[in-house]
Motif scaffolding. Structure first.
Motif, PDB file in Angstrom:
ATOM      1  N   ALA A  74       0.838  -1.206   0.000  1.00 12.43           N
ATOM      2  CA  ALA A  74       0.000   0.000   0.000  1.00 12.43           C
ATOM      3  C   ALA A  74       0.869   1.251   0.000  1.00 12.43           C
ATOM      4  O   ALA A  74       0.609   2.208  -0.740  1.00 12.43           O
ATOM      5  N   TYR A  75       1.884   1.225   0.831  1.00 16.83           N
ATOM      6  CA  TYR A  75       2.757   2.403   0.931  1.00 16.83           C
ATOM      7  C   TYR A  75       3.481   2.663  -0.382  1.00 16.83           C
ATOM      8  O   TYR A  75       3.554   3.792  -0.855  1.00 16.83           O
ATOM      9  N   SER A  76       4.036   1.592  -0.969  1.00 18.56           N
ATOM     10  CA  SER A  76       4.785   1.796  -2.217  1.00 18.56           C
ATOM     11  C   SER A  76       3.852   2.217  -3.337  1.00 18.56           C
ATOM     12  O   SER A  76       4.221   3.003  -4.210  1.00 18.56           O
ATOM     13  N   ALA A  77       2.602   1.716  -3.316  1.00 14.80           N
ATOM     14  CA  ALA A  77       1.629   2.164  -4.318  1.00 14.80           C
ATOM     15  C   ALA A  77       1.371   3.652  -4.176  1.00 14.80           C
ATOM     16  O   ALA A  77       1.314   4.402  -5.164  1.00 14.80           O
ATOM     17  N   ALA A  78       1.228   4.082  -2.918  1.00 11.46           N
ATOM     18  CA  ALA A  78       0.992   5.507  -2.678  1.00 11.46           C
ATOM     19  C   ALA A  78       2.204   6.329  -3.112  1.00 11.46           C
ATOM     20  O   ALA A  78       2.081   7.407  -3.692  1.00 11.46           O
ATOM     21  N   MET A  79       3.370   5.774  -2.854  1.00 12.76           N
ATOM     22  CA  MET A  79       4.605   6.464  -3.222  1.00 12.76           C
ATOM     23  C   MET A  79       4.700   6.633  -4.737  1.00 12.76           C
ATOM     24  O   MET A  79       5.020   7.704  -5.251  1.00 12.76           O
ATOM     25  N   GLN A  80       4.396   5.568  -5.449  1.00 12.69           N
ATOM     26  CA  GLN A  80       4.448   5.628  -6.913  1.00 12.69           C
ATOM     27  C   GLN A  80       3.427   6.637  -7.437  1.00 12.69           C
ATOM     28  O   GLN A  80       3.692   7.393  -8.364  1.00 12.69           O
ATOM     29  N   THR A  83       2.723  11.097   0.644  1.00 10.71           N
ATOM     30  CA  THR A  83       2.342   9.809   1.238  1.00 10.71           C
ATOM     31  C   THR A  83       2.528   9.855   2.752  1.00 10.71           C
ATOM     32  O   THR A  83       1.664   9.402   3.503  1.00 10.71           O
ATOM     33  N   ASN A  84       3.639  10.398   3.193  1.00 11.78           N
ATOM     34  CA  ASN A  84       3.911  10.424   4.633  1.00 11.78           C
ATOM     35  C   ASN A  84       2.902  11.279   5.380  1.00 11.78           C
ATOM     36  O   ASN A  84       2.442  10.918   6.467  1.00 11.78           O
ATOM     37  N   GLY A 132      -4.836  14.471   2.981  1.00 16.26           N
ATOM     38  CA  GLY A 132      -3.427  14.546   3.322  1.00 16.26           C
ATOM     39  C   GLY A 132      -2.549  14.283   2.107  1.00 16.26           C
ATOM     40  O   GLY A 132      -1.538  14.937   1.887  1.00 16.26           O
ATOM     41  N   PHE A 133      -2.979  13.365   1.299  1.00 20.83           N
ATOM     42  CA  PHE A 133      -2.184  13.011   0.115  1.00 20.83           C
ATOM     43  C   PHE A 133      -2.144  14.163  -0.883  1.00 20.83           C
ATOM     44  O   PHE A 133      -1.133  14.390  -1.547  1.00 20.83           O
ATOM     45  N   LEU A 134      -3.236  14.883  -0.965  1.00 19.19           N
ATOM     46  CA  LEU A 134      -3.324  15.937  -1.986  1.00 19.19           C
ATOM     47  C   LEU A 134      -3.025  17.333  -1.447  1.00 19.19           C
ATOM     48  O   LEU A 134      -3.174  18.315  -2.179  1.00 19.19           O
ATOM     49  N   HIS A 135      -2.597  17.413  -0.205  1.00 16.04           N
ATOM     50  CA  HIS A 135      -2.512  18.742   0.417  1.00 16.04           C
ATOM     51  C   HIS A 135      -1.539  19.675  -0.304  1.00 16.04           C
ATOM     52  O   HIS A 135      -1.704  20.880  -0.282  1.00 16.04           O
ATOM     53  N   ASP A 136      -0.528  19.100  -0.926  1.00 11.66           N
ATOM     54  CA  ASP A 136       0.462  19.934  -1.599  1.00 11.66           C
ATOM     55  C   ASP A 136       0.265  19.951  -3.117  1.00 11.66           C
ATOM     56  O   ASP A 136       1.211  20.235  -3.858  1.00 11.66           O
ATOM     57  N   ALA A 137      -0.934  19.661  -3.554  1.00  7.56           N
ATOM     58  CA  ALA A 137      -1.191  19.661  -4.993  1.00  7.56           C
ATOM     59  C   ALA A 137      -0.840  21.011  -5.606  1.00  7.56           C
ATOM     60  O   ALA A 137      -0.523  21.111  -6.779  1.00  7.56           O
ATOM     61  N   GLY A 138      -0.886  22.041  -4.786  1.00  2.99           N
ATOM     62  CA  GLY A 138      -0.595  23.382  -5.279  1.00  2.99           C
ATOM     63  C   GLY A 138       0.845  23.568  -5.689  1.00  2.99           C
ATOM     64  O   GLY A 138       1.180  24.469  -6.461  1.00  2.99           O
ATOM     65  N   LYS A 139       1.699  22.689  -5.193  1.00  2.05           N
ATOM     66  CA  LYS A 139       3.107  22.852  -5.554  1.00  2.05           C
ATOM     67  C   LYS A 139       3.337  22.527  -7.021  1.00  2.05           C
ATOM     68  O   LYS A 139       4.405  22.825  -7.566  1.00  2.05           O
ATOM     69  N   LEU A 140       2.322  21.941  -7.633  1.00  2.81           N
ATOM     70  CA  LEU A 140       2.434  21.691  -9.063  1.00  2.81           C
ATOM     71  C   LEU A 140       2.543  23.008  -9.832  1.00  2.81           C
ATOM     72  O   LEU A 140       3.065  23.045 -10.942  1.00  2.81           O
ATOM     73  N   GLY A 141       2.024  24.080  -9.229  1.00  4.81           N
ATOM     74  CA  GLY A 141       2.029  25.361  -9.926  1.00  4.81           C
ATOM     75  C   GLY A 141       3.203  26.255  -9.550  1.00  4.81           C
ATOM     76  O   GLY A 141       3.287  27.390 -10.003  1.00  4.81           O
ATOM     77  N   VAL A 142       4.057  25.752  -8.695  1.00  7.36           N
ATOM     78  CA  VAL A 142       5.210  26.546  -8.268  1.00  7.36           C
ATOM     79  C   VAL A 142       6.431  26.151  -9.099  1.00  7.36           C
ATOM     80  O   VAL A 142       6.600  24.985  -9.451  1.00  7.36           O
ATOM     81  N   ASP A 143       7.251  27.113  -9.374  1.00  7.49           N
ATOM     82  CA  ASP A 143       8.461  26.866 -10.154  1.00  7.49           C
ATOM     83  C   ASP A 143       9.257  25.719  -9.536  1.00  7.49           C
ATOM     84  O   ASP A 143       9.637  25.786  -8.365  1.00  7.49           O
ATOM     85  N   PRO A 144       9.546  24.674 -10.303  1.00  7.80           N
ATOM     86  CA  PRO A 144      10.271  23.528  -9.737  1.00  7.80           C
ATOM     87  C   PRO A 144      11.636  23.916  -9.160  1.00  7.80           C
ATOM     88  O   PRO A 144      12.112  23.299  -8.207  1.00  7.80           O
TER      89      PRO A 144
END
Lengths: 573, 476
Positions: free
Chosen positions: B169-175, B231-232, B258-270
Motif C-alpha cells: 500500500a505504501y509503495s503504491a501511494a509512493m508511486q 504519502t507520509n 493529506g495526500f493531496l494537500h500539496d497539490a498546489g506545488k504543481l504550480g510553483v516553479d520547480p
C-alpha cells in the motif's frame, strides 16, 4: 489444473447471482421498502446465507460481462446496461466473495450500492469506494490497481528502491558513529531561531515534564470526542474556504469558472438544506467583494443565478411556509437581496408552479417600484398561456423601458380579455402621451371591463384630442344598454374631457322624454357626470335634477352638487 | 435495520461490555484472584454480561477486521475507548480467536478463571488452543471461536501478510505520488479516483496495524522528498485520525486530503521547490501561493463530493496556524477545520524530520516532537498535539537511540497504547544482536531492563529508517 465446481455448488452460486440480479433490478425500479424490492432482497439474503452455511464461502470472479465461479460462468446478461458484472468490472472490481456469518444488512448494502452505481459517476464516486465506506466485514472484493494488485515489476522495483534506501541509511550507523555521537556533538547542538533542534538529548527530568505536558486529561478526552461528534459538514468548511479564495485575488489560467461553479454548488446545497446562515454568509461576502471592486460586476449574479432554479426556489418557498415566522422572514429578506440576480428563476417559478402560495410569495418578491428589466418579461409576453402573459404585464408596471408600450400595444389584441384588462391597468400606470392613444383604441374592445378600465384611465390621462373617441362611443344607440359601471365611467370621462360642451348632451340624458324615458342607470350616470363639470350651467342642471320627481335622481344630484362644492372649495383653498 | 435511537442504545451497551471486558482482563494481569480489586472487576463484568445475555441467553464479543463486535453489531471506537479496544483486538490476535461467547449462567468463579487465564498465560505454538485451556480450567459457559490456521501458514517464516500489505500500500501511494508530481495544472478526475483507491488501501493497513505503516514513513530519501512527503503526510494524518476515533469513511477522506494537500506545488516553479538552500523573499512569496493554487487545482475538474471538498479545505489550510496566523491570509475564517489541523501537524512533522542541506543541524524525530509540542496552542491545536504525542511517543519511530548496555538502534514502534510515552520498541543496529527488537517497557523487578541513554543524529540526517531492510528483501 482448474478445479471443476460440483454441480450442486455451481447451481447454488448461479441462483445467488440470479437473485442478486433480481434484487438489483428491484431496487432500480422500486423504493427500498416496496414489497417487491424487499422480497427480492430477502430471496438473495436467503440464497447467500444458505450457501455459505452449507457449502462455505463463495468466491466469484468478475469478468467484463459475466461472473465466473471456479472458472465457470454462473451469470451473464445481454448488454452492459443492468449487467451486474459490467457494473463491477467498470469500477475495477475483479473479485467478490461472501464469507460465513455474512449479515443481511451487508448483502442489502451491496445490492444498494450496485443499484446506484450508475449515479455515482455524477458525483465522481465509484462503486469500490461505496463498498469500502460501507465496511462490509463478510463481503470482500478485489479492486484492480496497477500497484496494489498488479504490476508486479513496478512494485518490485519500488520496493527494491525502498530497500536500498533503508540499507544505505542504516549503514551510516556504526559503532564509530555511536561512539562519536556519545563523545560530543553527534546529536543536535544549539542553533539559532525556532527551526533548530534543541541542545542535546532530552534527559529524564525533561522527559517527565514533556510526558506530563502531553498527558491527556479527562477534559481533553471529552473535548476530542465533542470535536469528532460535532465535526462540521464538509460543505460548511468548504464554503468558508471558497469565500476566502474569492477574496484572495489570485489569477489562474482557468479564471473564475471553477470558483463560480463551486460557489454555485454551495448556494444550491444551502438552499436545499434551508441553511439561511450559510446563504447569508455567501451573499454578504459576494456583496462586499463587488462593492470593494475586488470581484468584477456580474460575479455574484453568475454564482447565485446558476444556483437558483425554479424548482429549488419553489422548494425553499415551501419550506418557508413550514418554518417559524422569524425564519421565514429571514429567508424572504435573503431572497429579496438576491432578487436582481434570480429574475429568471423567480419568473420561471411564477410561470410553472401550481402552488398559489408559492406564486404569491414570488409575486411579492418581484413587485418593485422600479419594475423588472424588460429583457426578462418580453419572452413571457409571448407565452401561449394567458396567465403567464397577464402576470408579465402586471410585473412590467412601473418599467420605464421604451419597449414596454410597444409590447402593450400588441397585447391589446390578445385573445384573452384578462390579459387586455391587465394591459389597460399597466397603461394607466404609464399614463401620459404614451398611453392615451392606446387607451382610446381600447374603447372599442369587445370586453366591457376593458372598455370601462380604458375610459376611466383615459379620463385621467387623456386630453381634448381624445374627447372625440369617447364621444363617439357615448353617442351610439346601444350606449344606454351598457352596464351602469360602464355608463358611469364613460360619462365621467366624457364630462372630464369635454367640459362645458357636454352639458347639453348630459342634460338630454337625464331629463324625461315624451316618448320613452332613458334607463335609470344612464340618467343617474349623466347626473353624476354633470357634477364633474366646474361650470354654472352644470350646477344649474344639477339643481334642476335635485328638484325632479325622481327620488334617486334627486339624491344623485344632491350628492353631485355637494361633491362639486367641496371640489370647488378645495380648488379655492 | 434498527432505528437511530435503538442503534445508539445498542452501541452504548456494546461499548460498556467491551470496556468492562478489557478492563477486567487487564486487571487480571496485575491482581490475584483473592484481591478485592480483581473481585470487583469480575463482579462488575459479570453484571454487565448478565444484562447483555438476558434476552438471548448469551452474548458474544468478536473481532473482525480489527473492529469490535458485540452480538455481531459493530461497536464504534472513540479516543476514550481506543486504548482498551486496541488491547482487546491484540489479545484476540494473540490467542488466535475471533469470538468469545458468554452464556447465561456463567458463574463468577468461572469468569475469574477465564480472565486470569487469558491475561496471564501465553499461547504456545503447537500447544492447546484457548478453547481447550478453558475446558481444562473448568470453564464451560464461555465458548471461543478459534482461527483455524492452514498448515502452510503455520510453517511460513518471513513477513506475514500484514507487513506485506502495508509495504504494498505504501509503495503504491509512493508511486502515485511520483505520478502526481509530473502532472501540470489541475488534477484529472481519473487520477483522483486512483488516489482514492490507493489511500483506501493505506487506511485499511493503518486500521490493521498503524505502527507498520508509520515505520515506512521513516524511509526518507532527500531526492524523493516531494514524492514521499504526500504519502507520509497522508499516513501520519490518518494515524492521528484513527486515534481520534474517526470512522473509516472519514479516515478515507482524511487520507485523501493529506495526500493531496500539496497539490498546489504543481504550480510553483520547480527550481524553487527543489532549491537546496533557503528561499529568498520573492521565492517565499511564490511558495506562499501554493495553498491557493492547490485549492484551485483540486477545484478545477473535480466533482464536489464530500471528500473532494475536504481535500480543497485542507489544501488551503495546511499552512494556517491554530491561531490563524500563517498563510494564506484569511478574512472571514474563524478557525481551522479539524482535518486542516490534523494535516498541518503531520505536514510539519514530516518536513522537520526530513534532512535539508541548508540546515546546520537536522531534526531527529525526538527533536521534531519537541518542536511540535512547543508550537502547541499557537501553531497547532493543543489537544491534537497531545494526541499526536500519544500516537508517536516522545521518541517517534526513526529516532536513533543509544541504550544502557551499549546497544544502539532505531525506534521501530512507538509505545503500545497506554504505556509510557518514553518506552518505545527499538531495533538494534549496533550491538551483539543486530536486528533484534528491544521493548523498553520490559521490566526488571521494580525497574526497567533498559533505558535510553542518548539520542543520536548520525551524519546529521535526523531520522533513520525504522523498517527492517530484510523484510523488504524477502518480498522480492
Amino acid at each position: 489444473m482448474d478445479r471443476m465446481a460440483p454441480s450442486a455448488e455451481r447451481e447454488s452460486v448461479g441462483k445467488i447471482c440470479t437473485a442478486m440480479h433480481h434484487a438489483y433490478r428491484g431496487l432500480r425500479l422500486f423504493p427500498a421498502d416496496h414489497p417487491s424490492a424487499r422480497q427480492s432482497i430477502d430471496t438473495l439474503v436467503n440464497s447467500v446465507t444458505s450457501h455459505v452455511e452449507n457449502m462455505g464461502p463463495v468466491h466469484l470472479q468478475i469478468d467484463e460481462m459475466r461472473v465466473l465461479y471456479e472458472n465457470e460462468q454462473v451469470y451473464s446478461y445481454e448488454g452492459s446496461r443492468d449487467n451486474l458484472a459490467f457494473l463491477m468490472f467498470r469500477d475495477g472490481i475483479r473479485a467478490l466473495s461472501f464469507h460465513p456469518d455474512v449479515e443481511p444488512w451487508e448483502i442489502e448494502a451491496l445490492v444498494d450500492a450496485l443499484s446506484h452505481a450508475d449515479d455515482l459517476g455524477d458525483i465522481d464516486h465509484d462503486l469500490a469506494t461505496t463498498l469500502w465506506e460501507h465496511e462490509l466485514i463478510h463481503i470482500e472484493y478485489e479492486v484492480v490497481d496497477p500497484f496494489l494488485t498488479g504490476g508486479r515489476e513496478l512494485r518490485a522495483a519500488a520496493i527494491e528502491e525502498l530497500r536500498e534506501t533503508v540499507a544505505r541509511r542504516l549503514g551510516e550507523l556504526s559503532p564509530a558513529n555511536v561512539a562519536a555521537g556519545l563523545g560530543g556533538g553527534g546529536f543536535g547542538a544549539a542553533g539559532e531561531g525556532d527551526d533548530n533542534p534543541q541542545d542535546g538529548p532530552v534527559g529524564p527530568a525533561e522527559e517527565g515534564s514533556q510526558a506530563e505536558s502531553v498527558a491527556l486529561s479527562q477534559a481533553d478526552i471529552e473535548m476530542i470526542e465533542q470535536i469528532v461528534a460535532d465535526s462540521s459538514e464538509a460543505l460548511d468548511d468548504f464554503a468558508v474556504v471558497l469565500l476566502e479564495i474569492i477574496g484572495a485575488g489570485l489569477e489562474t489560467p482557468e479564471g473564475d469558472d471553477a470558483l463560480i461553479q463551486a460557489l454555485s454548488l454551495v448556494c444550491q446545497q444551502c438552499m436545499d438544506l434551508g441553511n439561511t446562515d450559510g446563504l447569508s454568509l455567501v451573499l454578504e461576502r459576494l456583496e462586499a467583494l463587488e462593492g470593494e471592486g475586488r470581484r468584477p460586476a456580474g460575479f455574484a449574479s453568475g454564482v447565485i443565478g446558476d444556483a437558483v432554479t425554479p424548482a429549488r426556489l419553489a422548494k425553499l418557498i415551501e419550506r418557508m411556509g413550514q418554518a417559524s415566522m422569524q425564519e421565514a422572514e429571514r429567508m424572504e429578506r435573503l431572497l429579496g437581496r438576491m432578487r436582481e440576480w434570480i429574475y429568471p428563476a423567480l419568473l420561471g417559478t411564477l410561470v410553472e408552479n401550481n402552488d398559489k402560495s408559492v406564486r404569491k410569495t414570488v409575486l411579492a418578491l418581484l413587485h418593485t417600484e422600479s419594475g423588472i428589466p424588460g429583457q426578462y418579461l418580453w419572452p413571457l409576453m409571448h407565452d401561449t398561456r394567458w396567465y403567464v402573459v397577464r402576470n408579465a404585464v402586471q410585473l412590467a408596471r412601473g418599467s420605464t423601458d421604451p419597449e414596454l408600450p410597444v409590447q402593450l400595444e400588441r397585447l391589446l389584441r390578445h385573445p384573452d380579455e384578462r390579459v387586455r384588462r391587465e394591459v389597460i391597468r399597466s397603461l394607466d400606470v404609464i399614463g401620459g402621451a404614451r398611453a392615451a392613444p392606446l387607451l382610446a383604441r381600447a374603447l372599442q374592445d369587445e370586453d366591457a371591463a376593458v372598455r370601462t378600465l380604458a375610459v376611466r384611465s383615459l379620463g385621467r390621462h387623456g386630453n381634448r384630442g381624445h374627447f372625440a373617441a369617447v364621444s363617439a362611443r357615448v353617442e351610439t344607440r346601444e350606449f344606454e344598454t351598457r352596464s351602469s359601471e360602464e355608463l358611469e365611467a364613460f360619462l365621467q370621462a366624457f364630462a372630464l374631457l369635454g367640459g362645458e360642451t357636454t352639458i347639453d348632451t348630459l342634460n338630454k340624458m337625464w331629463k324625461r322624454r315624451f316618448f320613452g324615458t332613458r334607463p335609470l342607470p344612464l340618467r343617474l350616470a349623466a347626473v353624476q357626470a354633470l357634477g364633474l363639470i366646474p361650470a354654472r350651467a352644470a350646477r344649474d342642471s344639477l339643481g334642476e335634477a335635485a328638484k325632479s320627481n325622481d327620488a334617486q335622481l334627486q339624491k344623485a344630484a344632491a350628492r353631485a352638487l355637494a361633491q362639486g362644492q367641496s371640489r370647488g372649495g378645495e380648488a379655492r383653498s | 435495520m434498527t432505528d437511530k435511537a435503538e442503534a445508539a442504545a445498542i452501541a452504548r451497551r456494546g461499548q460498556q461490555l467491551t470496556l468492562a471486558l478489557a478492563s477486567a482482563i487487564r486487571t487480571g494481569a496485575y491482581y490475584d484472584e483473592g484481591n478485592t480489586v480483581m473481585r470487583q472487576a469480575v463482579s462488575s463484568l459479570a453484571r454487565v454480561l448478565a444484562e447483555a445475555s438476558a434476552e438471548n441467553g448469551a452474548v458474544s464479543v468478536g473481532i473482525r477486521s480489527h473492529c469490535v463486535f458485540v452480538d455481531k453489531v459493530r461497536v464504534p471506537t472513540s479516543v476514550s475507548t481506543y486504548e482498551r479496544f486496541t488491547f482487546l483486538v491484540q489479545l484476540f490476535d494473540v490467542w488466535s480467536i475471533t469470538e468469545m461467547t458468554f452464556n447465561a449462567g456463567l458463574s463468577d468463579s468461572e469468569l475469574m478463571s477465564a480472565l486470569l487465564l487469558v491475561s496471564r498465560e501465553q499461547p504456545v505454538q503447537g500447544g492447546p488452543g484457548l478453547s481447550t485451556l478453558l475446558t481444562t480450567k473448568g470453564v464451560e459457559y464461555i465458548v471461543v471461536e478459534e482461527i483455524v490456521q492452514a498448515e502452510d501458514e503455520a510453517e511460513s517464516v518471513g513477513p506475514g501478510p500484514l507487513e506485506v500489505s502495508a509495504i504494498v500500500a505504501y509503495s503504491a501511494a509512493m508511486q502515485l505520488g511520483g505520478e502526481l508530481g509530473k502532472v501540470a495544472g489541475s488534477i484529472e478526475p481519473g487520477m483522483v479516483r486512483r488516489v482514492r483507491h490507493v489511500t483506501q488501501a493505506v487506511v485499511d493497513e493503518i486500521i490493521r496495524d498503524p505502527a507498520s505503516v508509520l515505520s515506512l514513513t521513516t524511509i526518507k530519501d532527500y531526492d524523493k522528498y516531494l514524492v514521499l512527503h504526500s504519502t507520509n503526510v497522508a499516513v501520519l494524518s490518518t494515524v492521528l485520525g484513527q486515534r481520534l476515533g474517526l470512522s473509516k469513511a472519514r479516515l478515507g477522506e482524511l487520507c485523501l486530503a493529506g495526500f493531496l494537500h500539496d497539490a498546489g506545488k504543481l504550480g510553483v516553479d520547480p527550481d524553487i521547490l527543489q532549491k537546496p538552500t533557503e528561499l529568498d523573499d520573492r521565492e517565499w512569496e511564490q511558495m506562499r501561493r501554493h495553498p491557493l493554487l492547490a485549492a484551485y487545482a483540486l477545484l478545477g475538474k473535480q466533482r464536489l463530493t464530500a471528500s473532494n471538498m475536504r481535500a480543497v479545505v485542507v489544501a488551503f489550510e495546511h499552512h494556517l496556524n491554530h491561531d490563524l496566523s500563517g498563510y494564506p491570509a484569511t478574512e472571514i475564517k474563524k478557525s481551522v477545520s479539524l482535518f486542516g489541523s490534523i494535516v498541518s501537524i503531520a505536514d510539519v512533522f514530516d518536513a522537520l524530520t526530513t534532512a535539508r542541506v541548508y540546515r546546520d543541524i537536522n531534526f531527529t524525530p525526538a527533536d521534531a516532537m519537541v518542536e511540535v509540542i512547543k508550537r502547541s496552542g499557537t501553531g497547532f491545536d493543543p489537544v491534537l498535539v497531545k494526541l499526536f504525542a500519544q500516537v508517536m511517543g516522545l521518541y517517534p519511530p526513526g529516532t536513533v537511540v543509544v541504550l544502557t548496555g551499549g546497544e544502539a538502534g532505531v525506534v521501530c514502534r512507538p509505545p503500545a497504547v497506554g504505556l509510557p510515552l518514553d518506552r518505545p520498541k527499538v531495533r538494534i543496529v549496533v550491538g551483539e544482536e543486530p536486528g533484534v527488537v528491544r521493548d523498553l517497557y520490559e521490566r526488571n523487578g521494580s525497574g526497567f531492563v533498559r533505558d535510553i541513554l542518548a539520542v543520536l543524529n548520525p551524519s546529521n540526517q535526523g531520522q533513520m529508517p525504522a523498517v527492517d531492510p530484510e523484510v523488504l528483501r524477502l518480498l522480492n
